[in-house]
Motif scaffolding. Structure first.
Motif, mmCIF file in Angstrom:
data_model
loop_
_atom_site.group_PDB
_atom_site.id
_atom_site.type_symbol
_atom_site.label_atom_id
_atom_site.label_comp_id
_atom_site.label_asym_id
_atom_site.label_seq_id
_atom_site.Cartn_x
_atom_site.Cartn_y
_atom_site.Cartn_z
ATOM 1 N N VAL A 1 45.212 23.852 48.247
ATOM 2 C CA VAL A 1 45.395 24.982 49.155
ATOM 3 C C VAL A 1 46.872 25.146 49.447
ATOM 4 C CG1 VAL A 1 44.937 25.863 51.479
ATOM 5 C CG2 VAL A 1 43.140 24.691 50.223
ATOM 6 N N GLN A 2 47.366 26.367 49.308
ATOM 7 C CA GLN A 2 48.730 26.721 49.697
ATOM 8 C C GLN A 2 48.614 27.628 50.906
ATOM 9 O OE1 GLN A 2 52.057 26.459 47.895
ATOM 10 N NE2 GLN A 2 52.756 27.159 49.878
ATOM 11 N N ARG A 3 49.219 27.203 52.021
ATOM 12 C CA ARG A 3 49.227 28.049 53.220
ATOM 13 C C ARG A 3 50.663 28.422 53.506
ATOM 14 N NH1 ARG A 3 46.362 26.014 58.039
ATOM 15 N NH2 ARG A 3 46.257 28.208 58.518
ATOM 16 N N ARG A 4 50.885 29.662 53.825
ATOM 17 C CA ARG A 4 52.237 30.146 54.062
ATOM 18 C C ARG A 4 52.382 30.599 55.498
ATOM 19 N NH1 ARG A 4 55.508 34.926 51.018
ATOM 20 N NH2 ARG A 4 57.549 34.031 51.330
ATOM 21 N N GLY A 5 53.435 30.115 56.140
ATOM 22 C CA GLY A 5 53.712 30.512 57.513
ATOM 23 C C GLY A 5 53.143 29.563 58.539
ATOM 24 N N VAL A 6 52.753 28.345 58.130
ATOM 25 C CA VAL A 6 52.170 27.385 59.057
ATOM 26 C C VAL A 6 53.268 26.677 59.843
ATOM 27 C CG1 VAL A 6 50.751 25.312 59.252
ATOM 28 C CG2 VAL A 6 50.171 27.069 57.602
ATOM 29 N N SER A 7 54.284 26.169 59.163
ATOM 30 C CA SER A 7 55.379 25.475 59.833
ATOM 31 C C SER A 7 56.451 26.471 60.254
ATOM 32 C CB SER A 7 55.992 24.438 58.894
ATOM 33 O OG SER A 7 56.596 25.096 57.803
ATOM 34 N N ARG A 8 57.426 25.985 61.005
ATOM 35 C CA ARG A 8 58.502 26.869 61.434
ATOM 36 C C ARG A 8 59.279 27.382 60.217
ATOM 37 N NH1 ARG A 8 62.171 24.358 65.772
ATOM 38 N NH2 ARG A 8 62.956 23.294 63.957
ATOM 39 N N GLY A 9 59.542 26.509 59.252
ATOM 40 C CA GLY A 9 60.214 26.931 58.030
ATOM 41 C C GLY A 9 59.355 27.884 57.230
ATOM 42 N N GLY A 10 58.047 27.637 57.212
ATOM 43 C CA GLY A 10 57.133 28.522 56.501
ATOM 44 C C GLY A 10 57.033 29.881 57.149
ATOM 45 N N ALA A 11 57.131 29.913 58.483
ATOM 46 C CA ALA A 11 57.077 31.195 59.183
ATOM 47 C C ALA A 11 58.294 32.035 58.818
ATOM 48 C CB ALA A 11 57.020 30.965 60.692
ATOM 49 N N ARG A 12 59.461 31.389 58.646
ATOM 50 C CA ARG A 12 60.646 32.124 58.214
ATOM 51 C C ARG A 12 60.481 32.617 56.788
ATOM 52 N NH1 ARG A 12 64.533 27.939 58.807
ATOM 53 N NH2 ARG A 12 63.411 26.901 60.433
ATOM 54 N N ALA A 13 59.752 31.864 55.982
ATOM 55 C CA ALA A 13 59.560 32.234 54.577
ATOM 56 C C ALA A 13 58.617 33.420 54.416
ATOM 57 C CB ALA A 13 59.017 31.045 53.789
ATOM 58 N N MET A 14 57.863 33.750 55.441
ATOM 59 C CA MET A 14 56.917 34.866 55.351
ATOM 60 C C MET A 14 57.641 36.188 55.053
ATOM 61 S SD MET A 14 53.814 33.875 55.661
ATOM 62 C CE MET A 14 52.823 35.240 56.163
ATOM 63 N N ALA A 15 58.894 36.297 55.477
ATOM 64 C CA ALA A 15 59.648 37.529 55.238
ATOM 65 C C ALA A 15 60.142 37.618 53.799
ATOM 66 C CB ALA A 15 60.832 37.609 56.195
ATOM 67 N N ARG A 16 60.259 36.473 53.133
ATOM 68 C CA ARG A 16 60.732 36.471 51.745
ATOM 69 C C ARG A 16 59.599 36.842 50.800
ATOM 70 N NH1 ARG A 16 62.898 30.784 51.017
ATOM 71 N NH2 ARG A 16 62.409 30.425 53.161
ATOM 72 N N PRO A 17 59.935 37.484 49.694
ATOM 73 C CA PRO A 17 58.875 37.858 48.744
ATOM 74 C C PRO A 17 58.320 36.636 48.022
ATOM 75 C CG PRO A 17 61.026 38.408 47.857
ATOM 76 C CD PRO A 17 61.241 37.940 49.269
ATOM 77 N N LEU A 18 57.071 36.763 47.603
ATOM 78 C CA LEU A 18 56.427 35.707 46.831
ATOM 79 C C LEU A 18 56.959 35.701 45.408
ATOM 80 C CD1 LEU A 18 52.747 36.298 47.854
ATOM 81 C CD2 LEU A 18 54.166 34.393 48.499
ATOM 82 N N SER A 19 56.813 34.577 44.750
ATOM 83 C CA SER A 19 57.119 34.521 43.332
ATOM 84 C C SER A 19 56.030 35.294 42.603
ATOM 85 C CB SER A 19 57.142 33.071 42.855
ATOM 86 O OG SER A 19 57.118 33.023 41.458
ATOM 87 N N ARG A 20 56.405 36.339 41.905
ATOM 88 C CA ARG A 20 55.407 37.118 41.183
ATOM 89 C C ARG A 20 54.871 36.344 39.997
ATOM 90 N NH1 ARG A 20 59.001 42.293 41.545
ATOM 91 N NH2 ARG A 20 60.266 40.895 40.339
ATOM 92 N N ARG A 21 55.608 35.330 39.553
ATOM 93 C CA ARG A 21 55.173 34.563 38.392
ATOM 94 C C ARG A 21 54.024 33.625 38.733
ATOM 95 N NH1 ARG A 21 59.551 31.120 36.614
ATOM 96 N NH2 ARG A 21 57.856 30.287 35.417
ATOM 97 N N THR A 22 54.095 32.979 39.894
ATOM 98 C CA THR A 22 53.106 31.942 40.193
ATOM 99 C C THR A 22 52.402 32.107 41.530
ATOM 100 O OG1 THR A 22 54.762 30.525 41.226
ATOM 101 C CG2 THR A 22 54.383 30.227 38.867
ATOM 102 N N VAL A 23 52.940 32.850 42.444
ATOM 103 C CA VAL A 23 52.474 33.022 43.818
ATOM 104 C C VAL A 23 52.610 31.719 44.605
ATOM 105 C CG1 VAL A 23 50.587 33.702 45.339
ATOM 106 C CG2 VAL A 23 50.927 34.908 43.218
ATOM 107 N N LEU A 24 52.329 30.590 44.009
ATOM 108 C CA LEU A 24 52.445 29.304 44.680
ATOM 109 C C LEU A 24 53.887 28.801 44.649
ATOM 110 C CD1 LEU A 24 49.357 27.548 43.081
ATOM 111 C CD2 LEU A 24 49.464 28.660 45.305
ATOM 112 N N SER A 25 54.202 27.874 45.553
ATOM 113 C CA SER A 25 55.519 27.246 45.532
ATOM 114 C C SER A 25 55.585 26.248 44.383
ATOM 115 C CB SER A 25 55.775 26.532 46.861
ATOM 116 O OG SER A 25 54.904 25.425 46.987
#
Length: 144
Positions: A68-92
């Motif tokens: 499971v990949q969850r985005r925006g859970v941690s404080r750093g992840g919440a900041r990453a929500m504004a950045r676009p996803l990798s269109r190649r993999t979607v996952l980190s």
């Protein structure tokens, strides 16, 4: 005779290749790793993963791992929500390495993603995971 400009002498663009057919994986009797991607606001991700695993099991597959990949859970992840996803993999990249390790440990036949994959994502994820990557809808449709 008119004078040809440099851009007029360029070769024509290459023709567009026909899309490759998706890798066909028979779900019946296969060992599968289920991979899901969810936003932090989506609290019922566990039940969605369980429902997908039950759908696959009803068609004769064995779900041998879940990632499971969850985005925006941690404080750093919440900041990453504004950045676009990798269109190649979607996952980190870290989650891709984890999914590849789970697939290798379980000797899975394929990785099934809860969302539909584009042709490019399917090709890239298949190469990174070392086994066919397919969307859940494709897996369920192939087994019907």
């Amino acid at each position: 005779m008119p004078h040809l400009h440099r851009r007029d002498r360029r070769p024509a663009r290459r023709p567009v290749r026909a899309p490759r057919p998706p890798a066909t994986v028979s779900v019946t009797g296969s060992d599968l790793v289920l991979i899901g991607y969810f936003a932090a606001k989506q609290k019922d991700f566990g039940s969605l993963m369980d429902a997908a695993a039950a759908d696959l099991a009803a068609r004769g597959a064995r779900v041998v791992g879940q990632v499971v990949q969850r985005r925006g859970v941690s404080r750093g992840g919440a900041r990453a929500m504004a950045r676009p996803l990798s269109r190649r993999t979607v996952l980190s990249q870290g989650r891709i390495r984890e999914a590849a390790a789970v697939c290798a440990r379980a000797d899975a036949d394929a990785a099934v993603f809860l969302w539909p994959l584009t042709e490019r994502q399917r090709h890239t994820l298949t190469a990174l995971l070392g086994r066919p990557a397919i969307g859940l809808a494709e897996a369920l449709a192939d087994s019907s």
